[in-house]
Design a protein around this motif. Structure first.
Motif, short mmCIF file in Angstrom:
data_model
loop_
_atom_site.label_atom_id
_atom_site.label_comp_id
_atom_site.label_asym_id
_atom_site.label_seq_id
_atom_site.Cartn_x
_atom_site.Cartn_y
_atom_site.Cartn_z
N UNK B 240 -9.96 -1.36 5.57
CA UNK B 240 -11.11 -0.93 6.36
C UNK B 240 -10.68 -0.79 7.83
N UNK B 241 -11.33 0.12 8.57
CA UNK B 241 -10.97 0.27 9.99
C UNK B 241 -10.99 -1.06 10.74
N UNK B 242 -12.00 -1.89 10.46
CA UNK B 242 -12.10 -3.16 11.19
C UNK B 242 -11.07 -4.17 10.74
N UNK B 243 -10.32 -3.84 9.69
CA UNK B 243 -9.22 -4.71 9.29
C UNK B 243 -7.87 -4.03 9.43
N UNK B 244 -7.82 -3.01 10.30
CA UNK B 244 -6.52 -2.51 10.71
C UNK B 244 -6.11 -1.14 10.20
N UNK B 245 -7.01 -0.40 9.57
CA UNK B 245 -6.65 0.92 9.04
C UNK B 245 -5.89 1.74 10.08
N UNK B 246 -4.78 2.34 9.74
CA UNK B 246 -4.24 2.47 8.38
C UNK B 246 -3.25 1.38 7.96
N UNK B 247 -2.85 0.48 8.86
CA UNK B 247 -1.90 -0.55 8.45
C UNK B 247 -2.01 -1.76 9.36
N UNK B 248 -1.83 -2.94 8.77
CA UNK B 248 -1.84 -4.17 9.55
C UNK B 248 -0.71 -5.06 9.09
N UNK B 249 -0.37 -5.98 9.97
CA UNK B 249 0.63 -6.97 9.63
C UNK B 249 -0.04 -8.11 8.87
N UNK B 250 0.63 -8.62 7.84
CA UNK B 250 0.17 -9.80 7.13
C UNK B 250 1.23 -10.88 7.31
N UNK B 251 0.80 -12.04 7.82
CA UNK B 251 1.71 -13.16 8.13
C UNK B 251 1.19 -14.36 7.35
N UNK B 252 1.55 -14.50 6.07
CA UNK B 252 0.87 -15.45 5.18
C UNK B 252 0.78 -16.88 5.72
N UNK B 253 -0.46 -17.37 5.75
CA UNK B 253 -0.71 -18.77 6.13
C UNK B 253 -0.74 -19.03 7.62
N UNK B 254 -0.39 -18.05 8.43
CA UNK B 254 -0.36 -18.26 9.88
C UNK B 254 -1.64 -17.74 10.53
N UNK B 255 -1.84 -18.11 11.78
CA UNK B 255 -3.13 -17.83 12.42
C UNK B 255 -3.43 -16.32 12.48
N UNK B 256 -4.73 -16.04 12.40
CA UNK B 256 -5.19 -14.66 12.22
C UNK B 256 -4.71 -13.70 13.28
N UNK B 257 -4.59 -14.15 14.52
CA UNK B 257 -4.25 -13.25 15.62
C UNK B 257 -2.87 -12.62 15.43
N UNK B 258 -2.02 -13.26 14.61
CA UNK B 258 -0.68 -12.71 14.38
C UNK B 258 -0.70 -11.55 13.38
N UNK B 259 -1.80 -11.46 12.60
CA UNK B 259 -1.91 -10.40 11.59
C UNK B 259 -2.33 -9.11 12.30
N UNK B 260 -1.47 -8.61 13.16
CA UNK B 260 -1.84 -7.54 14.09
C UNK B 260 -2.35 -6.32 13.33
N UNK B 261 -3.55 -5.90 13.72
CA UNK B 261 -4.19 -4.75 13.08
C UNK B 261 -3.75 -3.47 13.75
N UNK B 262 -3.95 -2.34 13.04
CA UNK B 262 -3.59 -1.02 13.57
C UNK B 262 -2.14 -1.01 14.05
N UNK B 263 -1.29 -1.66 13.27
CA UNK B 263 0.10 -1.94 13.69
C UNK B 263 0.84 -0.66 14.04
N UNK B 264 1.37 -0.59 15.25
CA UNK B 264 2.09 0.63 15.66
C UNK B 264 3.53 0.37 16.10
N UNK B 265 3.83 -0.84 16.56
CA UNK B 265 5.21 -1.08 16.98
C UNK B 265 5.65 -2.50 16.66
N UNK B 266 6.93 -2.61 16.32
CA UNK B 266 7.57 -3.90 16.11
C UNK B 266 8.85 -3.90 16.94
#
Lengths: 181, 423
Positions: B240-266
């Motif tokens: 969903x757009x509010x969960x990062x469409x089209x792509x988000x980072x998933x960091x299992x078990x770690x705090x939500x702010x690290x699961x960067x939504x709308x991921x564009x750069x690493x």
């Protein structure tokens, strides 16, 4: 099965087959089943897009800003939410800490809490103003850093902030953090 | 499963014994459902004559929606008055069962609104300390090997009202609902890192979103290689757009702010960037005046969702206690329930399978005798972490930490059956 290599010819054939065996059965390297569709990033384009500013100053662009210019820009872009003096508005308190970090209701301002001055540039450039993030020129961002640092008593009123002076600033709470990771 | 429940009942004299009455809803709904009146009127006039038996129903729909009678099962929004896209919305945990958070109810934390990103124009670029900076478009990423995992995401600031001196009186979801659980499907990050060729000098990755403010956070490279992914799907459908469409980072078990939504750069780096959100926010001030930083793992936690604040037990007798447990350290191994404020505890039944870093539903029958009670749940994870009592957490961390509150949650039931938040 035990005497399948009984003739000389068959022995030679067996050796050839054994020699070929590793080539035929070697496991695929971990990358051969991967699509490898990444496209080389254009260095010029990428360079213009990068926003990360590190504590040692890496990522800071050319430019400079003064406290006086920062005061004007703050009034124009920031005071609406942060208050005229960087406090008393609807947004975070940026200046004027009075309650110490040891109190339950500690004031976590730039001056009392932020460990690195470079964070100011990184954050302002990418997020401010909130109605048009990323539209400030580098000089304007440096000027806002200068005013905020001055308003927190960290630099003098005649300070000029640039890629050399900003990372050289030691923030009061630089050693205030315990790294858990 | 049945045996463990029976064992728990034996250890727990307050709970119901065998011979449970038929299942029925004991909890009154807190809200009267507007819109139900015409059917209700008909029922009142002639209980046997249901209108939907005689009128053709609604046509097909291209994307199904919840029943209009469930309109109050909704996220609770708490946003900045001056900047509407800055704030949070809470998952209504008290309205949900099982372990999956429906996509429309997954909690939100946005810093400056939800971008509506055209996937054709979106790129993920891996750069910094790599052999070759690379960009990936959506069509390419969809061809990569993927993995699916049921995982909770919890905001580091979830439950922060627990630090207050007085217990906040709000529904459980409106206090603790900055946590949700979904099946995330995406490309393991290690594959993309390998393709770009990570330099030996890199030890951190700075992730950046494509929202209005390009939110950035630093994450240790070892974690990124270990189990992180670039998620493209959420509960089977595209994010969903509010969960990062089209792509988000998933960091299992770690705090939500690290699961960067709308991921564009690493960006691969040799140090964290020390962004605003990892210095002035998401750090926890301790009584010493020093702050804990990079407190990534979300600790072992549980809470009872039913009965919970604002609900009412309509009558004494057997009630079903139901709740959620999760831990960023792995699987939930045990959840205990107390109805006497923690003097005695009994093991709840865990819904299986208990998956690592995932919601685990627990349940426990309880025979309420009509007298005041104090309900608590206490989770233990497979690594041995035990959810602390609030007094123990405060003794260790003080009250100024704001983030990472995982203490035991207590619900007081009064002699009228009303449930309120208690310490």
């Amino acid at each position: 099965m035990t005497d399948w290599y009984r003739t000389a010819t068959e022995r030679v054939l067996a050796l050839v087959l054994l020699a070929l065996l590793p080539a035929c059965t070697a496991p695929a390297t971990p990358t051969t089943d991967r699509p490898q569709l990444g496209v080389a990033a254009d260095p010029d384009l990428l360079g213009r897009q990068l926003l990360n500013v590190f504590p040692d100053g890496r990522g800071l662009p050319p430019g400079r800003g003064t406290v006086a210019d920062g005061a004007r820009l703050f009034a124009q872009h920031c005071a609406g939410c942060h208050g005229r003096d960087g406090r008393g508005g609807s947004a975070d308190e940026l200046t004027g800490a009075t309650r110490p970090l040891t109190s339950v209701d500690a004031d976590k301002t730039i001056g009392s809490y932020w460990p690195y001055a470079t964070t100011l540039f990184d954050f302002i450039r990418r997020t401010k103003p909130m109605n048009a993030p990323g539209t400030l020129e580098a000089d304007e961002v440096y000027a806002l850093c200068a005013w905020l640092l001055h308003a927190n008593g960290i630099v003098q009123a005649d300070a000029v902030i640039d890629a050399h002076t900003l990372p050289a600033i030691r923030m009061p709470n630089r050693d205030g953090f315990i790294r858990i990771e | 499963m049945k045996r463990s429940r029976d064992e728990s009942l034996e250890q727990f004299p307050v709970a119901a014994g065998s011979g449970l009455p038929e299942r029925r809803r004991f909890l009154r709904r807190g809200l009267i459902l507007a819109g139900a009146t015409s059917a209700a009127d008909t029922l009142a006039q002639n209980p046997g004559d249901l209108p939907w038996l005689h009128v053709p129903g609604q046509p097909f729909s291209t994307y199904g929606q919840p029943s209009p009678y469930e309109r109050y099962t909704a996220r609770r929004i708490s946003s900045n008055r001056a900047v509407a896209g800055n704030g949070v919305s809470f998952t209504p945990l008290e309205e949900l069962e099982g372990t999956v958070t429906p996509n429309g109810l997954h909690f939100e934390r946005h810093h400056n609104g939800v971008p509506q990103i055209d996937p054709e124009r979106h790129r993920l670029t891996v750069h910094g300390r790599v052999r070759q900076p690379l960009s990936f478009d959506m069509k390419s990423l969809l061809r990569y090997p993927m993995r699916s995992q049921m995982l909770f995401i919890e905001c580091g600031g979830n439950s922060n009202a627990g630090w207050h001196a007085e217990p906040i009186q709000r529904p459980v979801g409106s206090v603790h609902g900055l946590v949700s659980c979904a099946e995330w499907t995406g490309v393991p990050l290690s594959i993309l890192l390998d393709e770009a060729g990570v330099d030996d000098s890199a030890s951190w990755v700075i992730a950046e979103g494509a929202d209005a403010g390009a939110m950035n956070m630093s994450i240790p490279l070892a974690k990124m290689r270990d189990d992180c992914m670039v998620a493209l799907y959420q509960n089977g459908e595209r994010l969903r757009p509010e969960n990062g469409y089209p792509m988000r980072l998933i960091v299992p078990g770690w705090e939500g702010v690290l699961h960067v939504k709308w991921l564009q750069r690493l960006e691969l780096a040799d140090q964290p960037v020390m962004s605003r959100n990892e210095t002035s926010k998401y750090t926890e001030l301790q009584p010493s005046g020093k702050a804990r930083q990079f407190t990534f793992t979300m600790d072992c936690k549980s809470l009872i969702t039913s009965p919970s604040h604002g609900q009412a037990l309509s009558r004494s007798g057997v009630h079903q206690v139901s709740g959620l447990a999760w831990s960023g350290h792995g699987r939930i191994a045990r959840v205990e329930v107390s109805v006497d404020g923690g003097m005695t505890w009994a093991d709840a039944v865990l819904q299986s399978p208990a998956q690592p870093r995932c919601f685990t539903r627990f349940r426990m029958p309880w025979r309420w005798d009509g007298r005041p009670a104090l309900l608590k749940s206490r989770a233990t994870d497979e690594a041995g972490h035990v959810q602390p009592e609030r007094v123990a957490l405060l003794a260790e961390r003080g009250r100024a930490g704001y983030f990472h509150y995982n203490a035991i949650v207590a619900w007081a039931v009064d002699d009228d059956g009303l449930v309120s938040h208690s310490y």
